[in-house]
Design a protein around this motif. Structure first.
Motif, PDB file in Angstrom:
ATOM      1  N   ALA A 100       0.831  -1.206   0.000  1.00 45.19           N
ATOM      2  CA  ALA A 100       0.000   0.000   0.000  1.00 45.19           C
ATOM      3  C   ALA A 100       0.865   1.254   0.000  1.00 45.19           C
ATOM      4  CB  ALA A 100      -0.937  -0.014   1.213  1.00 45.19           C
ATOM      5  N   LEU A 101       1.939   1.242   0.781  1.00 43.77           N
ATOM      6  CA  LEU A 101       2.849   2.389   0.828  1.00 43.77           C
ATOM      7  C   LEU A 101       3.539   2.622  -0.511  1.00 43.77           C
ATOM      8  CD1 LEU A 101       4.625   1.946   4.275  1.00 43.77           C
ATOM      9  CD2 LEU A 101       3.225   3.874   3.598  1.00 43.77           C
ATOM     10  N   LEU A 102       4.031   1.546  -1.114  1.00 47.16           N
ATOM     11  CA  LEU A 102       4.715   1.677  -2.392  1.00 47.16           C
ATOM     12  C   LEU A 102       3.774   2.168  -3.478  1.00 47.16           C
ATOM     13  CD1 LEU A 102       6.927  -1.559  -2.360  1.00 47.16           C
ATOM     14  CD2 LEU A 102       7.694   0.801  -2.064  1.00 47.16           C
ATOM     15  N   ASP A 103       2.543   1.704  -3.425  1.00 48.57           N
ATOM     16  CA  ASP A 103       1.553   2.138  -4.406  1.00 48.57           C
ATOM     17  C   ASP A 103       1.269   3.621  -4.255  1.00 48.57           C
ATOM     18  OD1 ASP A 103      -0.151   1.142  -6.557  1.00 48.57           O
ATOM     19  OD2 ASP A 103      -1.817   1.740  -5.290  1.00 48.57           O
ATOM     20  N   ARG A 104       1.093   4.072  -3.010  1.00 51.05           N
ATOM     21  CA  ARG A 104       0.844   5.496  -2.762  1.00 51.05           C
ATOM     22  C   ARG A 104       2.022   6.335  -3.246  1.00 51.05           C
ATOM     23  NH1 ARG A 104       1.019   7.602   3.335  1.00 51.05           N
ATOM     24  NH2 ARG A 104       3.191   7.152   2.895  1.00 51.05           N
ATOM     25  N   LYS A 105       3.233   5.903  -2.930  1.00 53.62           N
ATOM     26  CA  LYS A 105       4.427   6.626  -3.347  1.00 53.62           C
ATOM     27  C   LYS A 105       4.530   6.710  -4.864  1.00 53.62           C
ATOM     28  CE  LYS A 105       7.636   4.368  -4.344  1.00 53.62           C
ATOM     29  NZ  LYS A 105       7.997   3.769  -5.658  1.00 53.62           N
ATOM     30  N   ASP A 106       4.304   5.586  -5.530  1.00 52.62           N
ATOM     31  CA  ASP A 106       4.444   5.554  -6.984  1.00 52.62           C
ATOM     32  C   ASP A 106       3.401   6.435  -7.666  1.00 52.62           C
ATOM     33  OD1 ASP A 106       5.592   4.011  -9.494  1.00 52.62           O
ATOM     34  OD2 ASP A 106       3.416   4.032  -9.702  1.00 52.62           O
TER      35      ASP A 106
ATOM     36  N   VAL B  96       3.180  13.451 -11.225  1.00 48.65           N
ATOM     37  CA  VAL B  96       3.814  14.733 -11.557  1.00 48.65           C
ATOM     38  C   VAL B  96       5.141  14.528 -12.295  1.00 48.65           C
ATOM     39  CG1 VAL B  96       2.703  15.891  -9.626  1.00 48.65           C
ATOM     40  CG2 VAL B  96       4.962  14.887  -9.290  1.00 48.65           C
ATOM     41  N   GLY B  97       5.384  13.299 -12.768  1.00 45.41           N
ATOM     42  CA  GLY B  97       6.588  13.032 -13.543  1.00 45.41           C
ATOM     43  C   GLY B  97       7.853  12.938 -12.725  1.00 45.41           C
ATOM     44  N   LEU B  98       7.743  12.489 -11.479  1.00 42.48           N
ATOM     45  CA  LEU B  98       8.914  12.309 -10.614  1.00 42.48           C
ATOM     46  C   LEU B  98       9.131  10.821 -10.359  1.00 42.48           C
ATOM     47  CD1 LEU B  98      11.064  13.620  -8.652  1.00 42.48           C
ATOM     48  CD2 LEU B  98       9.324  13.350  -6.852  1.00 42.48           C
ATOM     49  N   GLU B  99      10.348  10.339 -10.578  1.00 44.09           N
ATOM     50  CA  GLU B  99      10.673   8.948 -10.288  1.00 44.09           C
ATOM     51  C   GLU B  99      11.261   8.843  -8.890  1.00 44.09           C
ATOM     52  OE1 GLU B  99      12.709   6.055 -13.097  1.00 44.09           O
ATOM     53  OE2 GLU B  99      14.350   6.478 -11.694  1.00 44.09           O
ATOM     54  N   VAL B 100      10.637   8.039  -8.037  1.00 46.93           N
ATOM     55  CA  VAL B 100      11.146   7.834  -6.675  1.00 46.93           C
ATOM     56  C   VAL B 100      11.736   6.428  -6.568  1.00 46.93           C
ATOM     57  CG1 VAL B 100      10.587   7.736  -4.227  1.00 46.93           C
ATOM     58  CG2 VAL B 100       9.508   9.460  -5.677  1.00 46.93           C
ATOM     59  N   ARG B 101      12.986   6.351  -6.197  1.00 48.72           N
ATOM     60  CA  ARG B 101      13.680   5.078  -6.028  1.00 48.72           C
ATOM     61  C   ARG B 101      13.678   4.687  -4.552  1.00 48.72           C
ATOM     62  NH1 ARG B 101      18.859   6.229 -10.146  1.00 48.72           N
ATOM     63  NH2 ARG B 101      17.565   6.432 -12.032  1.00 48.72           N
TER      64      ARG B 101
END
Length: 606
Positions: free
Chosen positions: A464-470, A476-481
């Protein structure tokens, strides 16, 4: 994809479906068709900006061998590229995309065992006449599909699938249960008939139908390392992980809260960048610095600790200050719904605040490193250390005292909740999760129990956390690693005994010991404090005003689902009533659900 009919006449539909992903890929667009398959791609350019355009096809003698549409990053692409060159492959680009494509030609679906990264991809193998849908081991990148009688429709998000005329916008009882409860069942996509590729899974589509195979799952192994070796191994893995994830041809930064997890990643990034200062961002709310009120969940404000870390590592830092009044704006809620394709129910104001934070970061950076998932890997949440939660017969975050944080059901009609039988749903979901957990023969009851809870957190809560983050970042076109999701680190730490993970009696003992020399003393000693939420009563006041308008509108689709008497009682109660502290979660759940039902024209099958 259609095996019984050609897809050449579906170019307009393909273009419409592809354009729904413009938020995830603002930099470039492309489509590719063959007799039975049509692929579309929107690109966020991160590595080899000019050369990595997609869909990317491989040909030989004028004949198509394979075509790939791919999202994410493969962090060991350089090593794989060298190996593929040694095997005779020639490359036209510097991109990791071409490495994945050529890797498939060399190893087929066995390629996934060699990849290190976050990825979701579809590859049409023209030689074997099959489509493979592949998702990374931890489920960092999303991938959905809808089976058809003669093929499949797929996309990174449901919004890419929904334009297809054979895909209904409907939700049944199972989907509504997922919406109303803080449980993300692997493979469940909420929309009726739609599925999500599970983490570590390959879905193969051939003329004869669709099959699934799990290529990676957590395993419990005997841990032979002593404490010092374990700490050193965690440090070594983290250094390698962060160094790999610093590779980008665009501006990169870190997300810094001042907690142990984000501070560790920021400090490691600073170390890896050498003489180049790391760029970092934090979030706070106007007046939090002077008006912060600690509670059992949020013990301290983030800003002082983030500033300590910034001074310690010499970061170039920006504080993003949010106005709490913005968070309840219906327009912002609508943007969040468009980003998620689902109602933003549990998590409350964290959805819009993350959206605004990422929106600000995107003005200066394209890639960000996050400390997400350290609590699941190393055991940092309060429910890992509260006997009542540890011994509960349900998901630990839904056991007292943390249940109120994720409970948005208080304003719904009791008869609806009875019909959905939420207790049975939770019981069955939890039982399924625990039964999957790998354990070691002969380990003590406590070790067995903590290993089960770690597995449940990694495969349910973390998803759920990863889904929210992604969704909030890619909107907004930001890639979070997410360095803590490196499968080598997760796999190693999962097998470490709980007694070693808490060797000094604190949460995340291993992580703290592994990075303590990189951090200021204040951060090393800081107790876990989650992502901040607004404490401004004006936020709840705005929610109440919108709820009143929804209640007065006879066309509001959520109203028939509500206990209107309970809603009116809440609206008439004094603002800031501490006995009703978490009932704003109910308001957020209802308003999010209503916005989704309206904007997506979802039909309820109840």
């Amino acid at each position: 994809m259609n095996f019984d009919q050609g897809v050449h006449d579906e170019r307009d539909l393909l273009s419409r479906m592809t354009e729904t992903m413009a938020c995830r890929g603002p930099d470039a667009s492309g489509t590719w068709t063959d007799v039975h398959v049509a692929l579309g791609h929107r690109r966020l350019s991160v590595i080899d900006i000019e050369g990595g355009r997609q869909p990317m096809a491989a040909e030989e003698g004028g004949r198509s061998l394979a075509c790939l549409t791919y999202s994410g990053e493969v962090y060991n692409f350089r090593e794989l590229r060298k190996e593929l060159i040694s095997r005779g492959h020639r490359f036209r680009t510097r991109s990791d995309t071409e490495v994945v494509l050529r890797g498939h030609l060399e190893w087929g679906e066995g390629l996934v065992d060699r990849l290190n990264g976050m990825f979701a991809y579809a590859v049409w193998d023209a030689v074997h006449q099959e489509l493979l849908l592949v998702r990374d081991r931890m489920g960092i990148k999303p991938l959905y599909y809808f089976p058809l009688d003669d093929g499949v429709v797929f996309g990174s998000e449901p919004k890419a699938i929904l334009p297809h005329p054979n895909v209904p916008r409907r939700i049944g009882e199972d989907g509504l249960r997922e919406v109303l409860e803080m449980v993300k069942t692997p493979g469940q996509a909420v929309f009726s008939g739609m599925s999500e590729v599970r983490p570590g899974e390959i879905v193969r589509v051939r003329r004869g139908g669709l099959t699934r195979r799990t290529y990676w799952a957590l395993e419990a192994r005997e841990h032979g390392d002593d404490l010092d070796t374990t700490i050193a191994t965690v440090r070594s893995l983290l250094e390698d992980v962060v160094d790999r994830q610093l590779v980008a041809d665009v501006p990169l930064c870190s997300l810094l809260s001042g907690g142990l997890d984000s501070s560790a990643i920021t400090a490691l990034a600073a170390k890896g960048l050498g003489d180049t200062p790391v760029r970092s961002f934090s979030v706070d709310f106007a007046d939090h610095g002077t008006g912060f009120r600690g509670d059992s969940i949020h013990g301290s404000p983030d800003a002082p600790f983030a500033r300590d870390l910034v001074r310690h590592v010499g970061a170039e830092h920006s504080e993003v200050i949010l106005n709490s009044g913005e968070l309840a704006d219906p327009g912002l809620r609508a943007a969040v719904v468009r980003a998620t394709d689902l109602p933003p129910t549990y998590w409350g104001d964290m959805w819009p605040s993350l959206y605004l934070l990422f929106q600000e970061i995107r003005k200066e950076s394209t890639v960000a490193l996050s400390g997400e998932s350290a609590d699941e890997v190393f055991g940092g949440y309060p429910w890992f250390h509260t006997p009542e939660a540890v011994n509960a017969s349900t998901f630990p975050w839904l056991a007292s005292p943390t249940k109120a944080l994720f409970d948005g059901q208080g304003l719904f009609e009791p008869s609806l909740l009875d019909k959905l039988d939420m207790r049975a749903f939770l019981r069955d979901s939890y039982s399924q999760a625990v039964s999957e957990a790998p354990v070691l023969p002969g380990e003590s009851p406590l070790e067995r129990r903590m290993r089960q809870l770690t597995y449940v957190n990694l495969t349910r809560f973390n998803q759920a956390l990863l889904d929210r983050k992604d969704r909030m970042s890619m909107a907004v076109g930001l890639e979070v690693r997410v360095p803590f999701c490196d499968h080598r680190l997760v796999d190693y730490v999962y097998s470490v005994p709980w007694s070693m993970k808490t060797f000094d009696g604190k949460e995340k003992s291993l992580l703290r010991a592994a990075v303590a020399d990189l951090l200021p003393d204040s951060v090393v000693k800081r107790v876990k404090s989650p992502y901040p939420t607004t404490q401004d009563p004006g936020y709840e006041l705005a929610l109440r005003g919108e709820m009143a308008r929804v209640l007065e509108d006879p066309g509001s689709p959520v109203v028939p689902l509500l206990d209107t008497a309970a809603v009116r009682t809440l609206l008439e109660s004094p603002l800031g009533d501490t006995s009703r502290k978490y009932e704003r979660m109910g308001l957020e759940t209802v308003l999010g659900l209503n916005s989704w039902l309206v904007s997506y024209s979802v039909a309820l099958d109840l």
